[in-house]
Design a protein around this motif. Structure first.
Motif, PDB file in Angstrom:
ATOM      1  N   SER A  98     -11.977   3.063   4.893  1.00 38.62           N
ATOM      2  CA  SER A  98     -11.270   2.578   3.595  1.00 38.62           C
ATOM      3  C   SER A  98     -12.498   2.049   2.445  1.00 38.62           C
ATOM      4  CB  SER A  98     -10.311   1.560   4.002  1.00 38.62           C
ATOM      5  OG  SER A  98     -11.091   0.370   4.782  1.00 38.62           O
TER       6      SER A  98
ATOM      7  N   THR B 121      -4.743  10.973   5.341  1.00 41.72           N
ATOM      8  CA  THR B 121      -4.051   9.757   5.451  1.00 41.72           C
ATOM      9  C   THR B 121      -4.748   8.567   5.036  1.00 41.72           C
ATOM     10  OG1 THR B 121      -4.841   9.376   7.715  1.00 41.72           O
ATOM     11  CG2 THR B 121      -2.735  10.272   7.465  1.00 41.72           C
TER      12      THR B 121
ATOM     13  N   PRO C 289      -2.806   4.742   9.277  1.00 41.51           N
ATOM     14  CA  PRO C 289      -1.522   4.780   8.745  1.00 41.51           C
ATOM     15  C   PRO C 289      -0.506   3.969   9.918  1.00 41.51           C
ATOM     16  CG  PRO C 289      -1.727   6.763   9.889  1.00 41.51           C
ATOM     17  CD  PRO C 289      -3.020   6.110   9.839  1.00 41.51           C
TER      18      PRO C 289
ATOM     19  N   LYS D 242      -2.264  10.340  -4.928  1.00 43.50           N
ATOM     20  CA  LYS D 242      -1.009  10.316  -5.684  1.00 43.50           C
ATOM     21  C   LYS D 242      -1.161   9.473  -7.167  1.00 43.50           C
ATOM     22  CE  LYS D 242       2.020  11.087  -1.727  1.00 43.50           C
ATOM     23  NZ  LYS D 242       3.152  10.522  -0.925  1.00 43.50           N
ATOM     24  N   ALA D 243      -1.979   8.362  -6.976  1.00 43.11           N
ATOM     25  CA  ALA D 243      -1.916   7.784  -7.960  1.00 43.11           C
ATOM     26  C   ALA D 243      -3.043   8.417  -9.258  1.00 43.11           C
ATOM     27  CB  ALA D 243      -2.253   6.268  -7.732  1.00 43.11           C
TER      28      ALA D 243
ATOM     29  N   CYS E 175      -6.524   8.631   2.116  1.00 42.57           N
ATOM     30  CA  CYS E 175      -6.565   8.697   0.360  1.00 42.57           C
ATOM     31  C   CYS E 175      -5.221   9.235   0.003  1.00 42.57           C
ATOM     32  CB  CYS E 175      -7.971   9.637   0.264  1.00 42.57           C
ATOM     33  SG  CYS E 175      -7.868  11.240   0.917  1.00 42.57           S
ATOM     34  N   GLU E 176      -4.552   9.311   0.683  1.00 46.24           N
ATOM     35  CA  GLU E 176      -2.988   9.956   0.198  1.00 46.24           C
ATOM     36  C   GLU E 176      -2.741   8.951  -1.044  1.00 46.24           C
ATOM     37  OE1 GLU E 176       1.321  11.246   1.651  1.00 46.24           O
ATOM     38  OE2 GLU E 176       0.064   9.655   2.767  1.00 46.24           O
ATOM     39  N   ASP E 177      -2.554   7.741  -0.798  1.00 43.67           N
ATOM     40  CA  ASP E 177      -2.325   6.768  -1.994  1.00 43.67           C
ATOM     41  C   ASP E 177      -3.204   7.022  -3.131  1.00 43.67           C
ATOM     42  OD1 ASP E 177      -0.157   6.100  -0.653  1.00 43.67           O
ATOM     43  OD2 ASP E 177      -1.074   4.106  -0.145  1.00 43.67           O
ATOM     44  N   ALA E 178      -4.381   7.208  -3.022  1.00 43.13           N
ATOM     45  CA  ALA E 178      -5.110   7.196  -4.281  1.00 43.13           C
ATOM     46  C   ALA E 178      -5.252   8.591  -4.871  1.00 43.13           C
ATOM     47  CB  ALA E 178      -6.722   6.899  -3.632  1.00 43.13           C
TER      48      ALA E 178
END
Length: 277
Positions: A201, A219, A86, A226-227, A221-224
């Motif tokens: 990643s 950190t 991050p 949330k999406a 996989c947080e975006d994946a």
């Protein structure tokens, strides 16, 4: 007078001059009715030493400025995945805030020694056993097991025992997993995998495409999550926390450039919602 300018007694200055003349074997100064003048040898000695003294003063000024001002080069050792994400936005903000600082990042997952690499600072996951360094904990990052919804639709995972029959995307060296739930404790080591790579990643990206499970820091996989591209597996179980440390040489005077980046890293990590410190 020279003694007043140098803030030393005249007798001391005279004694030092006499000792220098004795070592050189010649007179550097002589006195007459017009005061004190350089001899011919003294003039040559002055002309030869003056550039050296100027260089010494310049180097002293530059070193002092590097010690007291946030400028100069900082070499940092860090794990690749931590430095890229991050911390990607951190490097951007830091370099803009401190335009006189140059960063040299050596990114790999090896525990290289600071001294042998000539580094000012290292970022490490887990506390280092070497006591010659100072270590400051910056963050605590939880870990999780994730997979795509497509994969989970085809594989029923209800208990930790089910993990052994799954397709794994191994983000090496994250192969040892300890799961806890209330009074239960289950340890699992990934023995076989569809993919083994030291770049997290890529594992996350392939997990999004339904190729298997991966065990990674939150950190990464947080975006994946949330999406909705990934789902957390066995979310009721607690997985290990990974502590991030700043590690540097123990020294009496820390250069300002190193001090300021440690402070800025600390501030950055404290602002992150995923930090569990």
């Amino acid at each position: 007078m020279a003694s007043e300018q140098q803030n030393i007694p005249a007798a001391t200055l005279t004694r030092r001059l006499k000792k220098l003349e004795e070592s050189l074997g010649c007179k550097l100064l002589h006195r007459n009715s017009r005061g004190i003048q350089l001899t011919q040898e003294g003039q040559r000695y002055y002309e030869r030493c003056q550039p050296l003294l100027s260089a010494l003063l310049q180097n002293t000024y530059e070193i002092k400025e590097e010690t007291t001002k946030a400028k100069g080069r900082i070499k940092i050792l860090a794990p690749m995945n931590l430095a890229i994400f991050p911390l990607q936005e951190f490097w951007n903000t830091f370099l803009k805030r401190y335009p006189e600082i140059e960063l040299e990042l050596q990114l790999d997952n090896q525990l290289d020694d600071l001294m042998t690499q000539g580094a000012d600072l290292a970022l490490r996951v887990g506390k280092m056993p070497n006591s010659v360094y100072i270590q400051k904990r910056l963050a605590s990052i939880k870990t999780c097991i994730v997979a795509s919804q497509d994969y989970l639709n085809q594989h029923d995972i209800q208990t930790p025992e089910d993990l052994a029959q799954q397709d794994w995307l191994l983000a090496y060296p994250l192969e040892q997993i300890e799961l806890r739930y209330q009074q239960q404790n289950y340890q699992f080591k990934i023995q076989t995998s569809r993919l083994k790579v030291n770049e997290i990643s890529l594992c996350v990206s392939l997990a999004e495409r339904g190729l298997g499970l991966c065990y990674v820091p939150f950190t990464q996989c947080e975006d994946a999550l949330k999406a909705g591209r990934l789902k957390q597996v066995l979310s009721e179980w607690q997985l290990p926390i990974r502590d991030v440390y700043a590690v540097w040489h123990a020294q009496k005077v820390m250069p300002a450039r190193v001090k300021v980046i440690i402070e800025e890293l600390d501030i950055f990590f404290q602002k992150q919602t995923w930090n569990h410190t």
